[in-house]
Write a protein that holds these residues in place. Structure first.
Motif, PDB file in Angstrom:
ATOM      1  N   LEU A 166     -68.140  21.622  19.369  1.00 37.01           N
ATOM      2  CA  LEU A 166     -69.568  22.252  19.141  1.00 37.01           C
ATOM      3  C   LEU A 166     -70.580  21.681  20.035  1.00 37.01           C
ATOM      4  N   ARG A 167     -70.563  20.331  20.457  1.00 41.27           N
ATOM      5  CA  ARG A 167     -71.701  19.857  21.240  1.00 41.27           C
ATOM      6  C   ARG A 167     -71.246  20.179  22.587  1.00 41.27           C
ATOM      7  N   LEU A 172     -72.698  27.442  26.407  1.00 44.12           N
ATOM      8  CA  LEU A 172     -71.948  28.652  26.107  1.00 44.12           C
ATOM      9  C   LEU A 172     -72.408  29.357  24.939  1.00 44.12           C
ATOM     10  N   LEU A 173     -72.569  28.703  23.851  1.00 45.12           N
ATOM     11  CA  LEU A 173     -73.297  29.392  22.469  1.00 45.12           C
ATOM     12  C   LEU A 173     -74.651  29.755  22.739  1.00 45.12           C
ATOM     13  N   ALA A 174     -75.471  29.179  23.477  1.00 50.37           N
ATOM     14  CA  ALA A 174     -76.732  29.763  23.858  1.00 50.37           C
ATOM     15  C   ALA A 174     -76.563  31.095  24.562  1.00 50.37           C
ATOM     16  N   ARG A 175     -75.789  31.438  25.241  1.00 49.56           N
ATOM     17  CA  ARG A 175     -75.808  32.856  25.958  1.00 49.56           C
ATOM     18  C   ARG A 175     -75.038  33.869  25.112  1.00 49.56           C
ATOM     19  N   SER A 178     -73.944  36.495  19.422  1.00 49.12           N
ATOM     20  CA  SER A 178     -73.974  36.007  18.211  1.00 49.12           C
ATOM     21  C   SER A 178     -72.985  34.784  17.876  1.00 49.12           C
ATOM     22  N   VAL A 179     -73.457  33.950  17.003  1.00 49.31           N
ATOM     23  CA  VAL A 179     -72.624  32.740  16.820  1.00 49.31           C
ATOM     24  C   VAL A 179     -72.381  32.435  15.323  1.00 49.31           C
ATOM     25  N   THR A 180     -71.114  32.525  14.998  1.00 49.77           N
ATOM     26  CA  THR A 180     -70.596  32.321  13.714  1.00 49.77           C
ATOM     27  C   THR A 180     -69.505  31.121  13.584  1.00 49.77           C
ATOM     28  N   GLY A 205     -82.195  26.110  19.623  1.00 49.48           N
ATOM     29  CA  GLY A 205     -82.669  27.320  19.630  1.00 49.48           C
ATOM     30  C   GLY A 205     -81.404  28.385  19.512  1.00 49.48           C
ATOM     31  N   ILE A 206     -80.251  28.116  19.037  1.00 50.93           N
ATOM     32  CA  ILE A 206     -79.076  29.010  18.693  1.00 50.93           C
ATOM     33  C   ILE A 206     -79.001  28.988  17.043  1.00 50.93           C
TER      34      ILE A 206
END
Length: 270
Positions: A166-167, A172-175, A178-180, A205-206
């Motif tokens: 995750l860290r 990539l998650l910031a772009r 959506s994140v689930t 900020g995600i």
């Protein structure tokens, strides 16, 4: 992510992982380092029948390997010269996984390919994930690049490996659109609940949703893969081998299953 390490080879998965590496590099303004491993055939001497031309044969094989490697490099460098991504080239003699691990110490991401069913991988993703301290982006054989703006799914398990993945995935998650965070048959509470993961991402900020799935008799892997399809995920983030890797390969496990048949690109860390 400013330093991307790409495994270079003349295998069927290369174009897909090259495009993924370029997609990531463009998204972050990163430098692409191309690592081209070369295997050299071992010389075991004359055989029992008195074959004495072994050294000459090995020398010829080495020369053929060198010529083939040079041709691959020339072709790829010509293609990369037309791209808008800065790149450099490294090559080495030895096992591909060993060379990639050595080259990854100052990389932010290693880009590799998963094998097609029944094929031997050109480099072992499992080896690099376990032994390197750098996350691996593993591309399925049919993938052609990485759309960093598509939804992302985090396959969550309350483990240090999941937390590390995750860290590593935060940029990539910031772009992602959506994140689930998906967990399967995992009780709420306890150490490292998914809400902690969502809280961690929020500090970057995600915004992440948490979704609890049940196997329903189909197994954890099938439940996660169905979740990825339902979400339209373009990336799955997961920790690798939260139990013994040897036991997982003997008995089976989620990591092994995804390394063999992931529907979308995987970002993995151990």
């Amino acid at each position: 992510m400013k330093s991307i390490l790409l495994h270079v080879g003349d295998d069927r998965g290369f174009e897909g992982r090259l495009q993924a590496a370029l997609d990531v590099a463009r998204s972050f303004g990163a430098h692409l380092t191309c690592m081209q491993p070369r295997r050299i055939p071992a010389y075991f001497g004359a055989d029992a029948a008195g074959f004495g031309a072994g050294a000459a044969l090995v020398a010829e094989l080495i020369e053929e390997e060198t010529r083939a490697g040079r041709a691959v490099r020339n072709r790829i460098e010509a293609d990369l010269s037309n791209e808008d991504v800065p790149f450099s080239w490294e090559e080495g003699i030895g096992e591909p996984a060993d060379l990639l691990i050595a080259a990854s110490v100052l990389a932010d991401l290693v880009v590799m390919s998963l094998p097609a069913p029944g094929e031997t991988p050109p480099a072992s993703v499992a080896e690099v994930v376990v032994r390197a301290d750098t996350p691996v982006l593993a591309m399925p054989p049919a993938a052609r690049g990485l759309d960093v703006t598509k939804p992302a799914m985090v396959a969550w398990k309350p483990s240090a490996e999941s937390a590390k993945a995750l860290r590593a995935a935060v940029p990539l998650l910031a772009r992602a659109a959506s994140v689930t965070i998906v967990l399967v048959d995992t009780p709420e509470g306890g150490d490292l609940p998914p809400t902690d993961a969502a809280r961690y991402l929020s500090r970057h900020g995600i915004r992440a949703e948490v979704e609890d799935r049940r196997t329903g008799g189909q197994g954890v892997t099938a439940a996660l893969q169905q979740a990825a399809r339902d979400l339209g995920a373009g990336l799955i983030v997961m920790g690798a081998y939260s139990r013994s890797r040897a036991i997982e390969f003997l008995l089976g496990g989620v990591t092994k299953d995804f390394l063999e048949s992931s529907p979308v690109p995987l970002l993995m860390a151990h």
